[in-house]
Design a protein around this motif. Structure first.
Motif, PDB file in Angstrom:
ATOM      1  N   ASP B 130       0.848  -1.180   0.000  1.00 36.54           N
ATOM      2  CA  ASP B 130       0.000   0.000   0.000  1.00 36.54           C
ATOM      3  C   ASP B 130       0.887   1.233   0.000  1.00 36.54           C
ATOM      4  OD1 ASP B 130      -1.936   1.831   0.159  1.00 36.54           O
ATOM      5  OD2 ASP B 130      -3.020   0.892   1.821  1.00 36.54           O
ATOM      6  N   THR B 132       0.348   4.427  -0.865  1.00 33.20           N
ATOM      7  CA  THR B 132      -0.157   5.694  -0.330  1.00 33.20           C
ATOM      8  C   THR B 132      -0.099   5.716   1.190  1.00 33.20           C
ATOM      9  OG1 THR B 132      -1.661   5.669  -2.183  1.00 33.20           O
ATOM     10  CG2 THR B 132      -2.060   7.289  -0.499  1.00 33.20           C
ATOM     11  N   LEU B 133      -0.471   4.589   1.794  1.00 34.37           N
ATOM     12  CA  LEU B 133      -0.426   4.502   3.259  1.00 34.37           C
ATOM     13  C   LEU B 133       1.001   4.678   3.768  1.00 34.37           C
ATOM     14  CD1 LEU B 133      -1.990   3.721   5.869  1.00 34.37           C
ATOM     15  CD2 LEU B 133      -1.274   1.392   5.428  1.00 34.37           C
ATOM     16  N   GLY B 136       2.122   8.274   3.375  1.00 32.26           N
ATOM     17  CA  GLY B 136       1.479   9.121   4.365  1.00 32.26           C
ATOM     18  C   GLY B 136       2.110   8.965   5.742  1.00 32.26           C
ATOM     19  N   LYS B 137       2.429   7.725   6.115  1.00 27.92           N
ATOM     20  CA  LYS B 137       3.054   7.518   7.428  1.00 27.92           C
ATOM     21  C   LYS B 137       4.440   8.144   7.471  1.00 27.92           C
ATOM     22  CE  LYS B 137       0.638   3.484   9.140  1.00 27.92           C
ATOM     23  NZ  LYS B 137       0.611   2.026   9.194  1.00 27.92           N
TER      24      LYS B 137
END
Lengths: 100, 174
Positions: B130, B132-133, B136-137
């Motif tokens: 993933d 995008t996840l 983002g993190k």
């Protein structure tokens, strides 16, 4: 699996194309488009190394480069509009106010 | 298969970036830059950077290029009659650099591969599926301060663009 050097060669070609564009074009908008070419070449490099080294930092830096590119375009186009308003041309050879 | 995709994307990127510089009409230059942005996004997908591919299309092709086209249409630019007289300097600067980089990269390809193998043998955090996840993190933990600085850059650019392009300020002084 594509070796990293292919991406480096591609990025070098695109970057040099941008440098040539900055040097040989007279239209100031085309010069800014060539700067975009150079920024994209560095983005290709960042993402290729991010995939190669399995490190997400490269992709995050592409994100920041994109932010700076958007700011550069906004300010650059505003300067072009102001220049066109005062000189009514966008040929870079007409702009010699700071030349000595 | 991946080499086929890379060849297609790389060829199209090189051709369209040369067209950006070579075409005389700025509208055609901007449109070939649009094609180049889409192919760079495709290259990002092959490099497992799906979020950046989407952002590349949305921000570059959707916002930046439309801004360029607006300004080209507003200013009503005529095309260049000929190139700048600096093209000799451009050739002198770029042709040796190009040959040098080609020689270095073709000669150093083996060294680069061995270096990568030693790097990948060590423990590292694999890019999760993933994308995008994970971005983002990373963005909101490690790179939180640069993220805030980026918002400041955008604010300064917004104010600067308004101040520079506003008509009243320059005319009031004259």
């Amino acid at each position: 699996m594509i070796p990293i050097s292919y991406y480096l060669i591609l990025s070098a070609i695109v970057f040099l194309t941008g440098v040539v564009g900055v040097l040989i074009r007279r239209n100031i908008i085309a010069i800014l488009l060539s700067v975009e070419l150079m920024l994209n070449a560095t983005n290709i490099n960042f993402v290729a190394f991010s995939d190669h080294l399995q490190d997400l930092g490269g992709q995050v830096f592409v994100f920041f480069a994109l932010t700076v590119a958007a700011a550069e375009v906004a300010v650059g186009l505003a300067i072009i509009i102001a220049l066109h308003r005062s000189r009514s041309t966008i040929n870079v050879e007409e702009f010699n106010l700071l030349k000595w | 298969m991946s080499q086929l995709f890379f060849g297609y994307f790389a060829g199209m990127i090189v051709i369209t970036s040369i067209l950006v510089v070579a075409l005389r009409n700025p509208v055609y230059s901007a449109l070939s830059l649009l094609v180049m942005f889409f192919h760079v996004a495709g290259l990002f997908i092959t490099l497992h950077a799906e979020f950046l591919a989407a952002v590349q299309i949305i921000v570059y092709a959707g916002a930046i290029l439309v801004l360029y086209l607006f300004v080209v249409m507003i200013l009503n630019v005529t095309q260049d009659d000929r190139y700048h007289s600096q093209w000799r300097i451009a050739g002198v600067v770029c042709i040796p650099l190009f040959i040098e980089s080609l020689l270095l990269l073709s000669g150093g390809a083996g060294a680069v591969n061995t270096g990568s193998r030693s790097l990948q043998s060590g423990p590292y955090d694999a890019i999760p599926t993933d994308n995008t996840l994970a971005i983002g993190k990373t963005l909101f933990s490690t790179y939180l301060f640069p993220f805030e600085v980026a918002s400041l850059v955008l604010l300064v650019a917004m104010i600067g663009a308004i101040v520079l392009a506003k008509k009243d300020i320059g005319q009031r002084e004259t």
